[in-house]
Design an enzyme around this catalytic site. Structure first.
Site, PDB file in Angstrom:
ATOM      1  N   ARG A 367       0.797  -1.272  -0.152  1.00  0.00           N
ATOM      2  CA  ARG A 367      -0.018   0.022   0.056  1.00  0.00           C
ATOM      3  C   ARG A 367       0.875   1.223   0.088  1.00  0.00           C
ATOM      4  NH1 ARG A 367      -4.282  -3.222   2.034  1.00  0.00           N
ATOM      5  NH2 ARG A 367      -3.224  -3.532   4.104  1.00  0.00           N
ATOM      6  N   VAL A 368       2.100   0.909   0.499  1.00  0.00           N
ATOM      7  CA  VAL A 368       2.699   2.672   0.395  1.00  0.00           C
ATOM      8  C   VAL A 368       4.162   2.289  -0.335  1.00  0.00           C
ATOM      9  CG1 VAL A 368       1.938   3.292   2.724  1.00  0.00           C
ATOM     10  CG2 VAL A 368       4.022   1.946   2.489  1.00  0.00           C
TER      11      VAL A 368
END
Ligand code: ATP
Ligand code: MG
Length: 509
Positions: A367-368
């Site tokens: 997600r990052v």
């Protein structure tokens, strides 16, 4: 030999010393063990003990307060309870659990209390820190912006990790979870990242294998091994991830970069459940106590990228979780998926089909990390994931036969080559420049005319080939440089040359 002193002089000096000594009464609460079983001691007579306090038993054993009742408390023993018996005295040390931290730990194998398990010297002379420490607040954190390269193409190109990220590695038994994490640790031999490997409830042989692999292929002098084996008392196993975090945080707080692998949190949750049931906490879903989510959230929150004011250090966490029959929606895996910033899902089905690492591209996500990927790799990996996902769908359909559309056949040919590239043996880490070269060549269609089976040899021979023919690119991209169109074309060309070398009769122009 000293002269024997006359008695009178001895009395005089003793009296003088006594006069100088300040005496005052000091009360010390002493409790008693009232019940002892399964690594838990129930103690009465210590009404003021705080949760998590370290207790000393008269036999020299240690334990920590886990469940506080009105008249008694339950302590989790940190040692085998062999000589301890009911009726024994217990005192509160007034301290919380501390473990040694610092450079002296590098290269060492320790237990969760920081006691050496290798034959090196003891470690308690240096600095210590509590095992439970608060996580950095939002203001103390910075955005995850630099990559942690694992050297595994499937991870770095599709699910890039960033420094300060928490990425779960999840899969069934024997799907290569530990191997993937160990490859990531080994790849740090070319970086400034310090690694901590935490074993919770693993078999001794499995842990020995991990340590041996890192000693052989990685940089063990920049690794710490925290081992709470399956045979260790449950209290020690429970403590292991917290100890590892504290040891890794020390480097984060000094402005350095650390990576922690926790192998694995499913076993940790099971130990937590065992201790909770023994201390009579009410069981909840799947018999885990209600605080198991909080337990892992507060542990993993400690992984962070710190703000520049705090030195800009980072701590990246790769916790591992085991699933049963691929069931990601069981209690512990869902908890961990929601705590972390993404997951790499390993599938038994792909593992059985020979895909190593068996990363399920559809279920995995970072997600990052995408924002932290090196610019060169980002420039060439954009389409790979989409192409691969489409291929997997098409492959399902074409199994039934009868599709001869040339566009579909091309997509399938491309997909098969992506799959071959993503299949990577252990300890065969690829540097950024090799990953960029392979993906550039893939994008330029250089592999489309090559037999799929030749790609593994091509990948094996690529590193020395690039060192010889493109050392400038190796240096430029190794330092996080941009991928200019010229450089990209050159790398692609070099891969084409290597392909010709491997298959001289190959028609690939
Ligand atoms: P466990 O559930 O027992 O902890 P695990 O999921 O951690 O297992 P590993 O022990 O890492 O799995 O790997 C299982 C087997 O797969 C090992 O024999 C390992 O050598 C093999 N393996 C894993 N990854 C690869 C790879 N990339 N290439 C070849 N073999 C691999
Ligand atoms: Mg394992």
């Amino acid at each position: 030999m000293t002269e024997p002193q006359p008695l009178s002089r001895w009395l005089d000096t003793s009296r003088a010393r006594l006069d100088r000594t300040e005496l005052s009464p000091e009360a010390e609460a002493i409790g008693r063990v009232v019940h002892l079983a399964d690594g838990i001691a129930r103690i009465s007579g210590l009404p003021d003990v705080a949760l998590g306090a370290l207790l000393r038993f008269e036999t020299g054993h240690y334990g920590f307060a886990q469940a506080l009742d009105r008249d008694t408390l339950d302590a989790v023993m940190l040692d085998e309870t062999g000589t301890l018996s009911v009726g024994g005295r217990v005192t509160d040390t007034g301290e919380v659990l501390n473990v040694p931290v610092g450079d002296a730990l590098l290269g060492r194998v320790v237990d969760p209390l920081g006691r050496p398990l290798d034959d090196g010297p003891a470690l308690h002379s240096g600095a210590t820190l509590p095992v439970e420490r608060p996580a950095p607040s939002i203001i103390d954190r910075a955005k995850v912006s630099e990559p942690v390269e694992t050297g595994v193409l499937a991870v770095d190109s599709l699910f890039a990790l960033g420094r300060g990220q928490r990425e779960l590695i999840v899969g069934d038994r024997a799907t290569g979870k530990t191997s993937l994490a160990v490859d990531a640790i080994i790849n740090q031999k070319n970086s400034d990242v310090i690694c901590v490997y935490v074993a919770v409830g693993q078999r001794t042989t499995a842990v020995d294998r991990v340590i041996a692999a890192i000693r052989q292929h990685g940089a063990p002098e920049r690794c710490i091994f925290v081992v709470g084996n399956a045979s260790a008392p449950p209290g020690l196993q429970w403590l292991a991830p917290f100890t590892g975090m504290t040891m890794a945080e020390h480097f984060r707080d000094k402005g350095q970069h650390a990576l922690i692998v926790i192998d694995d949190l499913t076993r940790h949750a099971a130990t937590h459940r065992e201790l909770a049931l023994l201390t009579r906490e009410p069981p909840g879903r799947e018999a885990y106590p209600g605080d198991v989510f909080y337990l892992h959230a507060r542990l993993l929150e400690r992984a962070a990228k710190l703000s520049p004011e705090l030195g800009g250090g980072s701590l990246t966490a790769l916790p591992i979780a085991e699933t049963n029959a691929g069931n990601l929606s069981a209690y512990i895996p869902t908890n961990l998926i929601s705590i972390t910033d993404g997951q790499i899902v390993l599938s038994t089905h792909l593992f059985a089909a020979g895909q190593r690492p068996a990363v399920d591209v559809g279920l995995s996500v970072s997600r990052v990390g995408g924002k932290a990927q090196s610019p060169a790799l980002r420039a060439v990996s954009g389409r790979v994931r989409l192409d691969y996902a489409q291929f997997q769908e098409l492959e399902m359909f074409t199994r039934f036969g009868g599709i001869s559309n040339p566009r579909v056949m091309d997509q399938i040919a491309r997909g098969e080559r992506i799959r071959a590239l993503l299949t990577q043996p252990r300890y065969a880490n690829l540097r950024g420049v090799e990953q960029v070269a392979l993906l550039s060549a893939l994008g330029d269609g250089i592999f489309d005319a090559l037999p799929v089976s030749s790609l593994s040899e091509l990948r094996r021979r690529l590193p020395p080939w690039l060192d010889t023919h493109a050392s400038y690119a190796v240096t430029a991209l190794g330092g996080g440089g941009e991928l200019t169109p010229d450089l990209r074309a050159r790398l692609s060309e070099l891969v084409r040359d290597l392909a010709r070398e491997i298959l001289p009769e190959d028609p690939a122009k």
